[in-house]
Design a protein around this motif. Structure first.
Motif, PDB file in Angstrom:
ATOM      1  N   ASP A   1       1.085  -1.169  -0.064  1.00 28.59           N
ATOM      2  CA  ASP A   1       0.093  -0.006   0.068  1.00 28.59           C
ATOM      3  C   ASP A   1       0.778   1.319  -0.005  1.00 28.59           C
ATOM      4  N   ILE A   2       1.986   1.139   0.612  1.00 31.48           N
ATOM      5  CA  ILE A   2       3.071   2.434   0.799  1.00 31.48           C
ATOM      6  C   ILE A   2       3.678   2.342  -0.841  1.00 31.48           C
ATOM      7  N   GLU A   3       3.978   1.523  -1.246  1.00 32.62           N
ATOM      8  CA  GLU A   3       4.603   1.642  -2.578  1.00 32.62           C
ATOM      9  C   GLU A   3       3.697   2.046  -3.554  1.00 32.62           C
ATOM     10  N   THR A   4       2.227   1.753  -3.408  1.00 32.87           N
ATOM     11  CA  THR A   4       1.236   2.161  -4.468  1.00 32.87           C
ATOM     12  C   THR A   4       0.543   3.383  -4.120  1.00 32.87           C
ATOM     13  N   GLY A   5       1.096   4.221  -3.083  1.00 32.38           N
ATOM     14  CA  GLY A   5       0.670   5.253  -2.797  1.00 32.38           C
ATOM     15  C   GLY A   5      -0.674   5.525  -2.089  1.00 32.38           C
ATOM     16  N   ARG A   6      -1.052   4.220  -1.632  1.00 36.24           N
ATOM     17  CA  ARG A   6      -2.628   3.974  -1.062  1.00 36.24           C
ATOM     18  C   ARG A   6      -2.669   4.636   0.470  1.00 36.24           C
ATOM     19  N   TYR A   7      -1.580   4.487   1.003  1.00 43.86           N
ATOM     20  CA  TYR A   7      -1.200   4.819   2.466  1.00 43.86           C
ATOM     21  C   TYR A   7       0.201   5.648   2.588  1.00 43.86           C
ATOM     22  N   MET A   8       0.186   6.655   3.325  1.00 43.57           N
ATOM     23  CA  MET A   8       1.299   7.363   3.649  1.00 43.57           C
ATOM     24  C   MET A   8       1.881   6.965   4.752  1.00 43.57           C
ATOM     25  N   PRO A   9       3.129   6.556   4.904  1.00 43.31           N
ATOM     26  CA  PRO A   9       3.776   5.940   6.309  1.00 43.31           C
ATOM     27  C   PRO A   9       3.896   6.974   7.175  1.00 43.31           C
ATOM     28  N   SER A  10       4.062   6.492   8.434  1.00 46.56           N
ATOM     29  CA  SER A  10       4.585   7.305   9.513  1.00 46.56           C
ATOM     30  C   SER A  10       6.007   7.670   9.491  1.00 46.56           C
ATOM     31  N   VAL A  11       6.523   8.551  10.149  1.00 41.61           N
ATOM     32  CA  VAL A  11       7.900   9.009  10.154  1.00 41.61           C
ATOM     33  C   VAL A  11       8.510   7.742  10.729  1.00 41.61           C
ATOM     34  N   ASN A  12       7.992   6.858  11.654  1.00 39.51           N
ATOM     35  CA  ASN A  12       9.001   5.684  12.406  1.00 39.51           C
ATOM     36  C   ASN A  12       8.904   4.750  11.084  1.00 39.51           C
ATOM     37  N   THR A  13       7.981   4.457  10.247  1.00 38.61           N
ATOM     38  CA  THR A  13       8.260   3.458   9.298  1.00 38.61           C
ATOM     39  C   THR A  13       9.145   4.114   8.225  1.00 38.61           C
ATOM     40  N   LEU A  14       8.980   5.436   7.892  1.00 42.35           N
ATOM     41  CA  LEU A  14      10.145   5.744   7.034  1.00 42.35           C
ATOM     42  C   LEU A  14      11.348   5.507   7.574  1.00 42.35           C
ATOM     43  N   ILE A  15      11.649   5.812   8.802  1.00 41.72           N
ATOM     44  CA  ILE A  15      13.056   5.678   9.230  1.00 41.72           C
ATOM     45  C   ILE A  15      13.363   4.075   9.283  1.00 41.72           C
ATOM     46  N   GLN A  16      12.491   3.195   9.433  1.00 39.44           N
ATOM     47  CA  GLN A  16      12.817   1.798   9.479  1.00 39.44           C
ATOM     48  C   GLN A  16      13.249   1.377   7.974  1.00 39.44           C
ATOM     49  N   LEU A  17      12.417   2.043   7.023  1.00 40.00           N
ATOM     50  CA  LEU A  17      12.599   1.735   5.724  1.00 40.00           C
ATOM     51  C   LEU A  17      14.099   2.500   5.028  1.00 40.00           C
ATOM     52  N   ALA A  18      14.077   3.571   5.458  1.00 34.90           N
ATOM     53  CA  ALA A  18      15.542   4.375   5.254  1.00 34.90           C
ATOM     54  C   ALA A  18      16.690   3.527   5.610  1.00 34.90           C
ATOM     55  N   SER A  19      16.575   3.158   6.895  1.00 38.58           N
ATOM     56  CA  SER A  19      17.852   2.347   7.266  1.00 38.58           C
ATOM     57  C   SER A  19      18.146   1.164   6.503  1.00 38.58           C
ATOM     58  N   LEU A  20      16.835   0.124   6.428  1.00 30.24           N
ATOM     59  CA  LEU A  20      17.220  -1.116   5.973  1.00 30.24           C
ATOM     60  C   LEU A  20      17.483  -0.884   4.359  1.00 30.24           C
ATOM     61  N   LEU A  21      17.095   0.076   3.721  1.00 30.39           N
ATOM     62  CA  LEU A  21      17.410   0.158   2.202  1.00 30.39           C
ATOM     63  C   LEU A  21      18.437   1.276   1.910  1.00 30.39           C
ATOM     64  N   ASP A  22      18.971   1.746   3.033  1.00 32.85           N
ATOM     65  CA  ASP A  22      20.041   2.568   2.922  1.00 32.85           C
ATOM     66  C   ASP A  22      19.786   3.588   1.932  1.00 32.85           C
ATOM     67  N   LEU A  23      18.643   4.520   2.381  1.00 35.01           N
ATOM     68  CA  LEU A  23      18.146   5.733   1.727  1.00 35.01           C
ATOM     69  C   LEU A  23      18.359   6.835   2.602  1.00 35.01           C
ATOM     70  N   ASP A  24      18.438   7.957   1.882  1.00 31.18           N
ATOM     71  CA  ASP A  24      18.400   9.352   2.751  1.00 31.18           C
ATOM     72  C   ASP A  24      17.112   9.457   3.081  1.00 31.18           C
ATOM     73  N   LEU A  25      16.880   9.604   4.381  1.00 40.12           N
ATOM     74  CA  LEU A  25      15.501   9.727   5.084  1.00 40.12           C
ATOM     75  C   LEU A  25      14.971  11.139   4.622  1.00 40.12           C
ATOM     76  N   ASN A  26      15.847  12.120   4.377  1.00 41.34           N
ATOM     77  CA  ASN A  26      14.950  13.328   3.606  1.00 41.34           C
ATOM     78  C   ASN A  26      14.540  13.047   2.171  1.00 41.34           C
ATOM     79  N   PHE A  27      14.993  12.259   1.462  1.00 49.73           N
ATOM     80  CA  PHE A  27      14.578  11.940   0.228  1.00 49.73           C
ATOM     81  C   PHE A  27      13.111  11.603   0.511  1.00 49.73           C
ATOM     82  N   LEU A  28      13.117  10.273   1.455  1.00 50.96           N
ATOM     83  CA  LEU A  28      11.852   9.597   1.635  1.00 50.96           C
ATOM     84  C   LEU A  28      10.852  10.569   2.076  1.00 50.96           C
TER      85      LEU A  28
END
Length: 72
Positions: free
Chosen positions: A27-54
């Motif tokens: 749902d996040i990937e398709t834009g159906r739901y907007m993730p919380s900041v905590n979820t974004l932090i988890q994903l950024a850490s796992l995927l080695d992505l810039d949190l500001n970008f997410l």
């Protein structure tokens, strides 16, 4: 999705690593739901992505949804 695919991870892989349900990730990937900041932090850490970008991408999605009348 792009960050996950670059690391050859399935949604199920990410789900098992983070504890975020596979369906919610979809749902996040398709834009159906907007993730919380905590979820974004988890994903950024796992995927080695810039949190500001997410955060910026999420902001763009929210604006698009507001424009299309999906949020009121």
């Amino acid at each position: 999705r792009e960050g996950r695919n670059k690391r050859s991870l399935t949604q199920q892989d990410v789900s098992e690593i983070t504890g975020i349900s596979r369906s919610y990730l979809s749902d996040i990937e398709t834009g159906r739901y907007m993730p919380s900041v905590n979820t974004l932090i988890q994903l950024a850490s796992l995927l080695d992505l810039d949190l500001n970008f997410l955060l910026k991408m999420t902001e763009i999605q929210v604006k698009r949804c507001e424009k299309e009348g999906e949020f009121t």
